[in-house]
Structure formats: structure tokens, C-alpha cells
Scaffold this active site. Sequence first.
Site, PDB file in Angstrom:
ATOM      1  N   LEU A  50       0.808  -1.214   0.000  1.00 17.21           N
ATOM      2  CA  LEU A  50       0.000   0.000   0.000  1.00 17.21           C
ATOM      3  C   LEU A  50       0.844   1.268   0.000  1.00 17.21           C
ATOM      4  O   LEU A  50       0.441   2.285  -0.561  1.00 17.21           O
ATOM      5  CB  LEU A  50      -0.939  -0.011   1.208  1.00 17.21           C
ATOM      6  CG  LEU A  50      -2.015  -1.100   1.205  1.00 17.21           C
ATOM      7  CD1 LEU A  50      -2.797  -1.073   2.512  1.00 17.21           C
ATOM      8  CD2 LEU A  50      -2.952  -0.938   0.025  1.00 17.21           C
ATOM      9  N   ASP A  98      14.841   2.433   9.606  1.00 18.98           N
ATOM     10  CA  ASP A  98      14.500   1.170  10.262  1.00 18.98           C
ATOM     11  C   ASP A  98      13.630   1.494  11.468  1.00 18.98           C
ATOM     12  O   ASP A  98      14.118   2.007  12.483  1.00 18.98           O
ATOM     13  CB  ASP A  98      15.773   0.440  10.691  1.00 18.98           C
ATOM     14  CG  ASP A  98      15.484  -0.901  11.352  1.00 18.98           C
ATOM     15  OD1 ASP A  98      14.294  -1.237  11.525  1.00 18.98           O
ATOM     16  OD2 ASP A  98      16.454  -1.601  11.701  1.00 18.98           O
ATOM     17  N   ASN A 125       3.528   4.739   6.951  1.00 19.52           N
ATOM     18  CA  ASN A 125       2.898   3.508   6.520  1.00 19.52           C
ATOM     19  C   ASN A 125       3.615   2.254   7.018  1.00 19.52           C
ATOM     20  O   ASN A 125       3.017   1.183   7.083  1.00 19.52           O
ATOM     21  CB  ASN A 125       2.849   3.509   4.981  1.00 19.52           C
ATOM     22  CG  ASN A 125       2.599   2.147   4.388  1.00 19.52           C
ATOM     23  OD1 ASN A 125       1.479   1.653   4.386  1.00 19.52           O
ATOM     24  ND2 ASN A 125       3.665   1.529   3.878  1.00 19.52           N
ATOM     25  N   TYR A 214      -1.689  -7.070  17.684  1.00 16.52           N
ATOM     26  CA  TYR A 214      -1.760  -6.145  16.548  1.00 16.52           C
ATOM     27  C   TYR A 214      -2.926  -5.177  16.710  1.00 16.52           C
ATOM     28  O   TYR A 214      -2.770  -3.963  16.544  1.00 16.52           O
ATOM     29  CB  TYR A 214      -1.908  -6.923  15.240  1.00 16.52           C
ATOM     30  CG  TYR A 214      -2.006  -6.019  14.035  1.00 16.52           C
ATOM     31  CD1 TYR A 214      -0.880  -5.368  13.531  1.00 16.52           C
ATOM     32  CD2 TYR A 214      -3.229  -5.796  13.413  1.00 16.52           C
ATOM     33  CE1 TYR A 214      -0.972  -4.524  12.436  1.00 16.52           C
ATOM     34  CE2 TYR A 214      -3.327  -4.951  12.308  1.00 16.52           C
ATOM     35  CZ  TYR A 214      -2.199  -4.323  11.827  1.00 16.52           C
ATOM     36  OH  TYR A 214      -2.296  -3.478  10.739  1.00 16.52           O
ATOM     37  N   LYS A 218      -2.261  -1.051  17.524  1.00 14.96           N
ATOM     38  CA  LYS A 218      -2.847  -0.051  16.629  1.00 14.96           C
ATOM     39  C   LYS A 218      -3.825   0.852  17.389  1.00 14.96           C
ATOM     40  O   LYS A 218      -3.940   2.048  17.109  1.00 14.96           O
ATOM     41  CB  LYS A 218      -3.556  -0.737  15.468  1.00 14.96           C
ATOM     42  CG  LYS A 218      -2.624  -1.282  14.392  1.00 14.96           C
ATOM     43  CD  LYS A 218      -1.936  -0.160  13.629  1.00 14.96           C
ATOM     44  CE  LYS A 218      -1.225  -0.659  12.395  1.00 14.96           C
ATOM     45  NZ  LYS A 218      -0.578   0.431  11.627  1.00 14.96           N
TER      46      LYS A 218
END
Length: 345
Positions: A50, A98, A125, A214, A218
Site C-alpha cells: 500500500l 528502520d 505507513n 496487533y 494499533k
Amino acid sequence: MVGSRDLPPSTRSFGHVFYHNQFKAKPNWPSPNENLSGKTAIVTGGNTGLGYEAASQLLDLKLSYLILGCRSLERGEAAATELRQRGSKAKIEVWLLDMASYESVRKFAQRVDSQLERIDFVLLNAGLIRLQFTTVPSTGHEEGLQVNYLSTMLLTILLLPTLKAKGPPRGQEPAHLTIVSAALTLAAKFPNRDANPLLPSFDDAKTFDAQEHYHSNKLLAHMFLWKLVDYVSAEDVVVNLADPAWCKGTELARDAPGAIKVAGKVFGALTGRTQRVGASCFVDALVNKGKESHGCFLMSWEIHPFASLLYTPEGKIVTQRVWDETLAELDFAGVRAILDSMKSR
């Protein structure tokens, strides 16, 4: 302006949200007359998936200068070569970044400040899903927490003064910084929410759950942005979160075992958005949306409430804990002074 934290929490089930995102929502493409000539953009993790597609769409809008922040210069240069061959006249560079390394993040932000004369758009991103518990040796943190949350918030804060100072001239739309989010935050169970301290609880291998970790790391970005807008004005920098929905063909779970990877591809083929449509959510957040999107979670090209937890008394306590612990974790980089400088006008 009515932002995400001013909206009532959503009462829709996640199943309803998923169905709407994947099958009903319609893309909000930039105007055919949109022209980004003279403007500069940074896309982290822009060598694949993406990020690469979002970079390509920005170049299609006649962007003049593109920087890909990549962990591998070799893979970044390969992507840059492909982008140049698409016919754009933009200057395209690959800079080492990184996200598992605080030092690399700091060096990248310093380079942005010292080498760029102007910066209009930043798309953060770079991210990952680890199906096995993995720690970052230099910090001791679980890798998903490090990359998806801690290093991303550090880079956000470090870039704010540069975006304010080197963004478009006053009177024009300010610089935009978009952080990639996920609708899955709305389904996060956040089982360790009562841990105190909270952030170290993500680093316990005994309680590691790949999916929940995850979702939750987020979700932490929702909490951080809730507080960040108290320090950053939309007149200086527009900061928002954008969800691309479920997209086919990404490499987010590139380390998944074969069977899981195959299942993901099949599910994506049946339900997933194309990468072109998914990445348009990022371009929309950067280019189409204005100051009204500051401090907002954007989902399916619209301003959406944050995860419901944030609006509850318990959620407000957890949000404050996340904010305090994050600033303490990043204190080595002088983040409190940076935020204070953004608040004083």
C-alpha cells in the site's frame, strides 16, 4: 470543527463495519485538477504494498519530490526505479529508515529537518504483524509494539516542528501527517488494559497473542492522537489516522506460515479491496481532507469515531496512562519539550 473525539461512539458491530468497508463504501478520488507540483512527500515503507501504491498515486498527481523511507536501501531503490519508469518527472530518493531502531528514527527525522526546504505530506505507513513473539534487542520491546506504535509515535513527534516550519506558507493548507491505522482497532479486546504499567505488558511472551497484540498496538495510536491534538493546532500541522480496510496482496503478514498465508490470499481474493482502492484512503487523508480531519480517525474516506473504549471513564484512564508512559519511554528524545513548543504559539 467536529473531530473523532467529539463524535458519539459507534454502536455498529464490527461485522457491519467490515461489510460496509469492503462492499458498500465508495472511494473519494482526488479532483482531476489536483496538482501537487512543487510539493514534497515522504512515504515510509513505500517500497512495497500500500505504501508503494500510495506513492504512485501521489506521483500521478504531479508531485515534485518523493522520499521513500525504507529499511532496505536495495529494495527501496528497486521500487524507486519502477516508479521513475512510470513517466513521472519527480525527484525520487530513498532514505534509510528502520522503524525497529530509535536511533534510525532520530537520524531520519534529523535528515528531514536538515536537508529539506519544504515538506507537505508525510505518510507513516511502515508496519508489520508478527505471528511469533519477537523482541527488538536494542529496546527489549515486542516488535509489533515497537514498530507499529512506539517508533511511529516518536517519528510523528520529531517531525512536527519541521512540518510546522517547512510546510506550505501561511494561508495555504498546512502540512499533513497521516498515520496508517486499521479498522481492527474497533474490534480490539485489549485484554491487558488494566496492567499498570501498561506498555511493558505487551512485552510478556506468556500472554502474547498475535492478533490481539496487533489490534491493541494499533489502538494505542488512537489513544495517543486523542491527547496529541491538545498540543498541535490544525493551523500548524494536520495529523490524522487512516484505515485502508482489508486489501488483497499486501505483505503485512509476510512471515506467516504457508497455510495461513494461503488462507489470507483466498480471503483477500473474495473480500479484499484492491491496493489501488486501499491506498486511495491514504491519499484522501493527505490531499483531499483539510483541517477538519485533524485528530481524526478516517475510515472509508469519512471521519469516524475512535474505538468505543476511549469514550468511557475506564478508557479515559487508560488513554492518560498510555500518554504518560509513552512520553516517559520517549523522554530520551526530548519529546516533552517538542510538544510544549508546538503548544506555545
